[in-house]
Scaffold this active site. Structure first.
Site, PDB file in Angstrom:
ATOM      1  N   ARG A   1     -12.529  69.254  -6.973  1.00 40.71           N
ATOM      2  CA  ARG A   1     -12.504  68.845  -5.295  1.00 40.71           C
ATOM      3  C   ARG A   1     -11.292  69.305  -4.715  1.00 40.71           C
ATOM      4  O   ARG A   1     -10.255  68.930  -5.266  1.00 40.71           O
ATOM      5  CB  ARG A   1     -12.889  67.313  -5.321  1.00 40.71           C
ATOM      6  CG  ARG A   1     -12.760  66.839  -3.923  1.00 40.71           C
ATOM      7  CD  ARG A   1     -13.021  65.383  -3.927  1.00 40.71           C
ATOM      8  NE  ARG A   1     -12.346  64.754  -2.966  1.00 40.71           N
ATOM      9  CZ  ARG A   1     -12.612  63.483  -2.775  1.00 40.71           C
ATOM     10  NH1 ARG A   1     -13.151  62.583  -3.351  1.00 40.71           N
ATOM     11  NH2 ARG A   1     -11.638  62.821  -1.704  1.00 40.71           N
TER      12      ARG A   1
ATOM     13  N   ASP B   1     -17.225  60.374 -10.294  1.00 41.86           N
ATOM     14  CA  ASP B   1     -15.692  60.614  -9.364  1.00 41.86           C
ATOM     15  C   ASP B   1     -14.774  60.284 -10.447  1.00 41.86           C
ATOM     16  O   ASP B   1     -14.689  59.113 -10.865  1.00 41.86           O
ATOM     17  CB  ASP B   1     -15.829  59.676  -8.238  1.00 41.86           C
ATOM     18  CG  ASP B   1     -14.659  60.040  -7.430  1.00 41.86           C
ATOM     19  OD1 ASP B   1     -13.771  60.465  -7.792  1.00 41.86           O
ATOM     20  OD2 ASP B   1     -14.451  59.323  -6.311  1.00 41.86           O
TER      21      ASP B   1
ATOM     22  N   HIS C   1     -15.754  64.943 -11.344  1.00 41.23           N
ATOM     23  CA  HIS C   1     -15.046  65.943 -10.623  1.00 41.23           C
ATOM     24  C   HIS C   1     -13.580  65.429 -10.496  1.00 41.23           C
ATOM     25  O   HIS C   1     -13.250  64.066 -10.327  1.00 41.23           O
ATOM     26  CB  HIS C   1     -15.647  65.897  -9.053  1.00 41.23           C
ATOM     27  CG  HIS C   1     -15.643  64.948  -8.364  1.00 41.23           C
ATOM     28  ND1 HIS C   1     -14.563  64.412  -7.635  1.00 41.23           N
ATOM     29  CD2 HIS C   1     -16.847  64.159  -7.869  1.00 41.23           C
ATOM     30  CE1 HIS C   1     -15.364  63.467  -6.864  1.00 41.23           C
ATOM     31  NE2 HIS C   1     -16.632  63.153  -7.106  1.00 41.23           N
TER      32      HIS C   1
ATOM     33  N   ASP D   1     -11.513  60.582  -9.654  1.00 33.74           N
ATOM     34  CA  ASP D   1     -10.232  60.762  -8.661  1.00 33.74           C
ATOM     35  C   ASP D   1      -9.349  61.968  -9.112  1.00 33.74           C
ATOM     36  O   ASP D   1      -9.806  63.038  -9.173  1.00 33.74           O
ATOM     37  CB  ASP D   1      -9.489  59.459  -8.844  1.00 33.74           C
ATOM     38  CG  ASP D   1     -10.281  58.474  -8.150  1.00 33.74           C
ATOM     39  OD1 ASP D   1     -11.162  58.579  -7.206  1.00 33.74           O
ATOM     40  OD2 ASP D   1     -10.039  57.100  -8.232  1.00 33.74           O
TER      41      ASP D   1
ATOM     42  N   GLU E   1      -9.787  65.894  -8.076  1.00 28.17           N
ATOM     43  CA  GLU E   1      -9.283  66.084  -6.927  1.00 28.17           C
ATOM     44  C   GLU E   1      -7.934  66.551  -6.992  1.00 28.17           C
ATOM     45  O   GLU E   1      -6.940  66.219  -8.025  1.00 28.17           O
ATOM     46  CB  GLU E   1      -9.743  65.270  -6.019  1.00 28.17           C
ATOM     47  CG  GLU E   1      -8.886  63.715  -6.319  1.00 28.17           C
ATOM     48  CD  GLU E   1      -9.737  62.793  -5.403  1.00 28.17           C
ATOM     49  OE1 GLU E   1      -8.807  62.104  -4.603  1.00 28.17           O
ATOM     50  OE2 GLU E   1     -10.699  62.288  -5.793  1.00 28.17           O
TER      51      GLU E   1
ATOM     52  N   ASN F   1     -20.691  66.832   0.042  1.00 28.63           N
ATOM     53  CA  ASN F   1     -20.628  65.284   0.118  1.00 28.63           C
ATOM     54  C   ASN F   1     -21.177  64.734   1.622  1.00 28.63           C
ATOM     55  O   ASN F   1     -20.354  64.860   2.682  1.00 28.63           O
ATOM     56  CB  ASN F   1     -19.090  64.739   0.251  1.00 28.63           C
ATOM     57  CG  ASN F   1     -19.055  63.204   0.280  1.00 28.63           C
ATOM     58  OD1 ASN F   1     -19.866  62.477   0.380  1.00 28.63           O
ATOM     59  ND2 ASN F   1     -17.869  62.598   0.408  1.00 28.63           N
TER      60      ASN F   1
ATOM     61  N   CYS G   1      -9.035  57.736   0.436  1.00 30.85           N
ATOM     62  CA  CYS G   1     -10.424  58.166   0.620  1.00 30.85           C
ATOM     63  C   CYS G   1     -10.446  59.552   1.194  1.00 30.85           C
ATOM     64  O   CYS G   1      -9.713  59.738   2.304  1.00 30.85           O
ATOM     65  CB  CYS G   1     -11.205  57.226   1.510  1.00 30.85           C
ATOM     66  SG  CYS G   1     -12.888  57.702   2.325  1.00 30.85           S
TER      67      CYS G   1
ATOM     68  N   TYR H   1     -25.216  59.874  -9.051  1.00 31.19           N
ATOM     69  CA  TYR H   1     -23.863  59.824  -8.654  1.00 31.19           C
ATOM     70  C   TYR H   1     -23.129  58.726  -8.931  1.00 31.19           C
ATOM     71  O   TYR H   1     -23.787  57.423  -8.333  1.00 31.19           O
ATOM     72  CB  TYR H   1     -23.462  60.642  -7.197  1.00 31.19           C
ATOM     73  CG  TYR H   1     -22.135  60.709  -7.003  1.00 31.19           C
ATOM     74  CD1 TYR H   1     -21.217  61.767  -7.744  1.00 31.19           C
ATOM     75  CD2 TYR H   1     -21.530  59.962  -5.956  1.00 31.19           C
ATOM     76  CE1 TYR H   1     -20.038  61.902  -7.421  1.00 31.19           C
ATOM     77  CE2 TYR H   1     -20.248  59.981  -5.668  1.00 31.19           C
ATOM     78  CZ  TYR H   1     -19.396  61.110  -6.113  1.00 31.19           C
ATOM     79  OH  TYR H   1     -18.213  61.378  -6.047  1.00 31.19           O
TER      80      TYR H   1
ATOM     81  N   ASP I   1     -10.219  52.223  -1.475  1.00 32.64           N
ATOM     82  CA  ASP I   1     -10.385  53.425  -2.251  1.00 32.64           C
ATOM     83  C   ASP I   1      -9.159  54.123  -2.169  1.00 32.64           C
ATOM     84  O   ASP I   1      -9.011  55.026  -1.682  1.00 32.64           O
ATOM     85  CB  ASP I   1     -11.462  54.304  -1.834  1.00 32.64           C
ATOM     86  CG  ASP I   1     -11.656  55.787  -2.600  1.00 32.64           C
ATOM     87  OD1 ASP I   1     -11.174  55.728  -3.627  1.00 32.64           O
ATOM     88  OD2 ASP I   1     -12.147  56.539  -2.238  1.00 32.64           O
TER      89      ASP I   1
ATOM     90  N   GLU J   1     -14.134  69.004   0.106  1.00 33.72           N
ATOM     91  CA  GLU J   1     -14.278  67.874   0.838  1.00 33.72           C
ATOM     92  C   GLU J   1     -14.052  67.944   2.278  1.00 33.72           C
ATOM     93  O   GLU J   1     -13.184  68.529   2.799  1.00 33.72           O
ATOM     94  CB  GLU J   1     -13.373  66.674   0.002  1.00 33.72           C
ATOM     95  CG  GLU J   1     -13.367  65.241   0.613  1.00 33.72           C
ATOM     96  CD  GLU J   1     -14.868  64.612   0.562  1.00 33.72           C
ATOM     97  OE1 GLU J   1     -15.715  65.079   1.252  1.00 33.72           O
ATOM     98  OE2 GLU J   1     -14.509  63.292   0.150  1.00 33.72           O
TER      99      GLU J   1
END
Length: 304
Positions: free
Chosen positions: A161, A89, A116, A91, A118, A213, A126, A48, A62, A191
């Site tokens: 996500r 990731d 992924h 974002d 989101e 996660n 974050c 990952y 982040d 998440e």
């Protein structure tokens, strides 16, 4: 040596098959290519690449400051060295739906097995901090539609996500999960769930793989692999674990070096040179070099 032997399309197909197997896949987060080599050697199922870790590696929070180029370059470097599938990731997709489409194709070209996206407002936060905001369902659905339309390899896994659990509650997160599945997401990443019961509720609500996660010091209980498997989770990521371990060891070592003026007392905490060379496969490089460069440069002619 140099690159993984398994081409990206084969790693994507392997991930698809593994997701269909019903077993739990474990994906530790690699903060550089060498840790991906170690993850591979120690028998995990995938690698990952965390957006939070990549940002931290650049000494950034982040909060959506990293760019597609930075993410794709680093993720590609990591995917290059492992025969395991690498999930990254992405974002919020780095912009509007057209940006999402380009992001997917760039990540495909970089050798990733999936990404992924989101449903946070861009720039994101974050996932385990307060103060997040999620976009309307319709906007996230457009992101997913763009990603599906842009994908060229049908085995490239598109994971959606949702951060709605911490903003709108579990029921809203489940409704979003259903909408994202219907829009074409191959996997759902809920998440910030609190415990095993909440993962079980998401599992009961959607018929596609789900991802958990297990990040430290966050809002989710740290569940064992056995517990996650028992409630039907398909993939578990440990995004920041290795970075946190490495940074703690680095900080402790620097403090000791500053205090003692020598690293002598730190030697037993270090990876030995021989082990590093083993991971880097030095011997294979030497064999490769000797087998190709077999000529000798002639010296000057002898006089007389």
């Amino acid at each position: 040596m140099l690159h993984a032997r398994t081409p990206p399309h084969a790693r994507r197909a392997a991930l698809r098959a593994a997701l269909a197997s019903g077993r739990l896949l474990r994906f530790p987060g690699a903060f550089n290519p060498l840790t991906a080599v170690l993850i591979t050697e120690l028998g995990f199922d995938g690698v990952y690449v965390s957006g939070a870790v990549l940002a931290a590696d650049l000494a950034l929070p982040d909060i959506g400051l990293t760019t597609l180029t930075e993410v794709a370059d680093r993720a590609g470097q990591i995917a290059r060295v492992t025969d395991l599938p690498t999930l990254v990731d992405a974002d919020t997709g780095f912009g509007e739906p057209m940006n999402v489409a380009r992001s997917v194709q760039i990540l495909e070209d970089a050798g990733l097995a999936g990404c992924h996206l989101e449903d946070q407002v861009n720039p994101k936060r974050c996932g385990h901090l307060d103060g997040k905001t999620v976009v309307p369902v319709e906007e996230m659905v457009r992101r997913i539609h763009a990603a599906v339309a842009a994908r060229r390899d049908p085995n490239f896994v598109l994971c959606a996500r949702t951060d709605a659990r911490g903003v709108e509650g579990l029921d809203a997160a489940i409704e979003r999960a259903r909408a994202y599945r219907d829009a074409g997401a191959d996997m759902i990443f809920p998440e910030g769930l609190a415990d095993a019961a909440e993962f079980a509720a998401v599992r009961a609500a959607v018929d596609v793989p789900i991802l958990a996660n297990m990040t430290e010091f966050g809002k989710s209980e740290l569940l064992t692999a056995a517990t996650l498997a028992s409630v039907g989770v398909n993939v578990v990521i440990y995004p920041v674990t290795l970075l946190r371990l490495a940074m703690r060891a680095t900080e402790d070592g620097l403090r000791r070096l500053a205090a003692d003026g020598t690293q002598t007392e730190l030697l037993d905490r270090m990876q030995h040179r021989s082990r590093l060379y083993e991971l880097l496969d030095y011997a294979a490089y030497n064999t490769f070099d000797d087998s190709i460069f077999t000529y000798r440069v002639p010296g000057p002619p002898e006089s007389g």
